[in-house]
Design an enzyme around this catalytic site. Structure first.
Site, short mmCIF file in Angstrom:
data_model
loop_
_atom_site.label_atom_id
_atom_site.label_comp_id
_atom_site.label_asym_id
_atom_site.label_seq_id
_atom_site.Cartn_x
_atom_site.Cartn_y
_atom_site.Cartn_z
N SER A 82 4.10 -4.07 3.23
CA SER A 82 5.28 -3.33 2.76
C SER A 82 5.58 -2.10 3.60
CB SER A 82 5.06 -2.86 1.32
OG SER A 82 5.10 -3.94 0.45
N HIS A 141 -4.32 -1.27 4.84
CA HIS A 141 -4.51 0.15 4.53
C HIS A 141 -5.57 0.79 5.42
CE1 HIS A 141 -2.18 0.14 0.72
NE2 HIS A 141 -2.55 -1.13 0.68
N ARG A 171 -7.60 -8.03 -2.21
CA ARG A 171 -6.14 -8.12 -2.36
C ARG A 171 -5.51 -8.44 -1.01
NH1 ARG A 171 -2.62 -6.21 -6.38
NH2 ARG A 171 -0.65 -5.31 -5.73
N ARG A 207 -10.31 -1.22 -5.77
CA ARG A 207 -9.14 -0.46 -5.33
C ARG A 207 -8.03 -0.31 -6.37
NH1 ARG A 207 -5.66 -3.82 -1.08
NH2 ARG A 207 -4.02 -2.62 -2.10
N ARG A 214 -0.49 4.06 -6.66
CA ARG A 214 0.55 4.62 -5.79
C ARG A 214 1.77 5.05 -6.60
NH1 ARG A 214 1.76 -0.77 -2.41
NH2 ARG A 214 2.46 -2.10 -4.10
N ARG A 287 -2.86 3.91 5.96
CA ARG A 287 -1.60 3.74 5.23
C ARG A 287 -1.47 4.77 4.11
NH1 ARG A 287 1.10 -1.78 2.72
NH2 ARG A 287 1.73 -0.86 0.76
N ALA A 288 -0.25 5.22 3.92
CA ALA A 288 0.00 6.39 3.08
C ALA A 288 0.02 6.13 1.58
CB ALA A 288 1.34 7.01 3.48
N ASP A 289 0.74 5.08 1.14
CA ASP A 289 1.15 5.07 -0.27
C ASP A 289 0.01 5.19 -1.26
OD1 ASP A 289 0.37 2.49 0.44
OD2 ASP A 289 1.93 1.47 -0.69
N ARG A 290 -1.09 4.52 -0.97
CA ARG A 290 -2.18 4.52 -1.94
C ARG A 290 -3.24 5.60 -1.66
NH1 ARG A 290 -1.70 0.32 -5.49
NH2 ARG A 290 -0.59 -1.58 -4.84
N ASP A 431 5.51 -10.49 -4.68
CA ASP A 431 4.36 -9.80 -4.10
C ASP A 431 3.34 -9.37 -5.15
OD1 ASP A 431 3.13 -8.47 -1.72
OD2 ASP A 431 3.28 -6.79 -3.11
N HIS A 473 7.82 -9.37 3.88
CA HIS A 473 6.70 -10.15 4.43
C HIS A 473 6.46 -11.27 3.45
CE1 HIS A 473 4.38 -8.36 1.22
NE2 HIS A 473 4.86 -7.18 1.60
#
Ligand SMILES: O=C(O)[C@H](O)COP(=O)(O)O
Ligand SMILES: [Mn+2]
Ligand SMILES: [Mn+2]
Length: 560
Positions: A82, A141, A171, A207, A214, A287-290, A431, A473
């Site tokens: 994403s 991530h 995941r 996780r 997020r 990766r940022a979001d999480r 997703d 994706h």
């Protein structure tokens, strides 16, 4: 607003396409194109709307690349995700992404000369270096090989005491693979111990249950991680991390994504690695979001999302800076990609009023990622971003329809209001439910997403607008691990190996609607087109020509 003068933002008029059309830009999350068999949930599901694009107007439907180099990832074996997908869709160009930037900083050794590393190094004489992040080779991530290089490099640079706090994946990789990753990590840590470094695993957890929430969907997730990682408190205590993961998979029978939090204790039962004053912490996800929520908990003096109980004075750095607008965290080991001059910023400067919407778990995708990892609007008068609260505390196979209907209704209302030129949504179902590995639920999810698309295109029909339907994706189109010939793979016990992750598949893009000028169709001279070609395409449909350095448009207008 960016620092460029107003003129520099002005886009040239498209010679053939008019301005002022209402455009629905729909991203189906995790919706790729694959062989039609029983493990392709999109194929199995009733999806008449998405099917009709493909069958009724072939010159307005095509596939585009959504993985590997097409979205700035290190290799063609890297599935899309994403972050990179929405970055490419919104920015119209391909940027070397976090995974790649960290690879090169580690390979050249530049990471150790940077400001971020120098900052955390201040802890090396008297403190502990804590590394917190996702332990897998998923490459979405974080990556295990990067963690191992960083561990080795930090020891060489003088770290004497290191503690790793990992999150298990399952995941972006197969469920159950966590055991092997922990074993690999243990081997490297024992090598470091032989060299005199006191290096150990200190805590862990799955996780989705520990740390990696997020968009502020559920702060309890981050709190569970804080308690284990920082305070050294967790419901489960083990002497060994391999044992912890194996046991917790059996009882309470959690999968890798949802392992409960645990801490590693010494012979007296004391946690081996709580975070103390003078320690350094690195969150090693690129990766940022999480990671943003934990970054806030670690960095902000003023913080009221949960009771941190104890707030150690630490040197904290992210692997990357996760949010360019918030400058969070303020210290980082590798500079993030500079994704500037995104299509969203151009379009508001050219009078395009924008509405963006998704539910919480994907809200940042159509805003933050779309705008180049930047929080907030460019211009509050011209943009409205609406977040529909996601369900909390469930796995989405339980509610596979998620908030698709609500998102579609919000989009419909925004379209009919006449207040916006672009209505942009993300439909999460394929997703989020695909990641649970529940095939039956994923079929329901795909149908719900298809119905949402129908609601949106009906509204576009009413206002004489245009729709652009695509995906970021693959995921739901393939739910099993396959061998080279494409046959589903079985595990040692003869059980089908369920694929919870994204795929390497291309994604569809469809354009249409009554506002689409006659003769507009996909060009056939950009066969390798990918997600990054979509921004120029959408700019054209708004009546503009994209900046020169954008990837070429996918469309042309032929005179009939
Ligand atoms: O964060 C996640 O949920 C997965 O690792 C990747 O999924 P996304 O890239 O679709 O968010
Ligand atoms: Mn996605
Ligand atoms: Mn996903």
């Amino acid at each position: 607003m960016g620092s460029k003068g107003q003129n520099a933002w002005k886009l040239a008029d498209h010679p053939k396409l008019p301005k002022g059309k209402t455009i629905a830009m729909v991203v189906l999350d995790g919706w790729g194109e694959a062989r039609p068999d029983e493990y392709n949930c999109i194929h199995v599901a009733d999806t008449p709307t998405m099917d009709s694009f493909k069958t009724t107007a072939p010159e307005k439907w095509r596939l585009i690349k959504a993985h590997g180099s097409a979205v700035g990832l290190p290799s063609e074996d890297d599935m899309g995700n994403s972050e990179v997908g929405h970055n490419a869709l919104g920015a119209g160009r391909i940027f070397a992404q976090g995974a790649k930037l960290v690879d090169s900083a580690l390979a050249s050794g530049k990471i150790y000369g940077g400001e971020g590393f120098k900052y955390i190094k201040q802890s090396f004489d008297n403190g502990t270096l804590h590394l917190i992040g996702l332990l897998s080779d998923g490459g979405v991530h974080s990556r295990l090989d990067q963690l191992l290089l960083l561990l080795k490099g930090a020891a060489e640079q003088g770290a004497k005491r290191i503690r790793v706090h990992f999150l298990t994946d399952g995941r972006d990789v197969l469920d159950g693979s966590s055991v092997g990753f922990v074993e690999t990590l243990e081997k490297d840590l024992s090598n470091l111990r032989e060299k005199g470094v006191d290096a150990q695993i200190a805590s862990g957890g799955g996780r989705m249950y520990v740390t990696m929430d997020r968009y502020e969907n559920d702060w309890n997730v981050v709190k569970r991680g804080w308690d284990a990682q920082v305070l050294g408190e967790a419901p489960y205590k083990f002497r060994s991390a391999v044992e912890a993961v194996k046991k917790l998979r059996e009882e309470p029978k959690a999968n890798d994504q949802y392992l409960p939090p645990f801490v590693i204790v010494d012979e007296s039962g004391n946690p081996v690695g709580p975070v103390k004053d003078g320690d350094a912490v690195v969150t090693f996800n690129f990766r940022a979001d999480r990671m943003t929520m934990l970054a806030k908990a670690l960095e902000y003096a003023d913080f009221d999302k949960f009771d941190r109980v104890r707030v150690p004075k630490i040197y904290y750095a992210g692997m990357l800076q996760y949010d360019g607008e918030l400058k969070l965290p303020s210290h980082y080991l590798v500079s993030p990609p500079e994704i500037e001059r995104t299509s969203g910023e151009y379009l508001v400067h050219n009078g395009v009023r924008t509405f963006a919407c998704s539910e919480t778990v994907k809200f940042g995708h159509v805003t933050f990622f779309w705008n180049g990892n930047r929080s907030g609007c460019f211009n509050e008068e011209m943009e409205e971003y609406v977040e529909i609260p996601s369900d909390v505390g469930i796995t989405f196979n339980v509610q596979p329809k998620m908030k698709a209907l609500e998102i579609a209704e919000k989009a419909r209302d925004a379209i009919l209001s006449g207040k916006f030129d672009q209505i942009r949504v993300n439909l999460p179902n394929g997703d989020m439910v695909g990641h649970t590995g529940d095939i039956e639920a994923t079929v329901v999810a795909c149908k719900a997403a298809d119905e949402a698309v129908k609601t949106i295109i009906d509204a576009i029909e009413q206002v004489g607008g245009i729709y652009v339907i695509t995906a970021d994706h693959g995921n739901a189109e393939d739910m099993v691990k396959r061998d080279k010939s494409g046959a589903p793979q079985l595990d040692k016990g003869g059980k089908l190996q369920i694929l919870t992750s994204h795929t390497l598949k291309p994604v569809p893009i469809a354009i249409g609607g009554p506002g689409l000028k006659a003769g507009t169709r996909f060009r056939n001279d950009v066969p390798t087109g990918g997600l990054a070609n979509v921004a120029a395409t959408v700019m054209n449909l708004h009546g503009f020509i994209a900046p020169d350095d954008y990837e070429p448009t996918l469309i042309e207008v032929v005179d009939n």
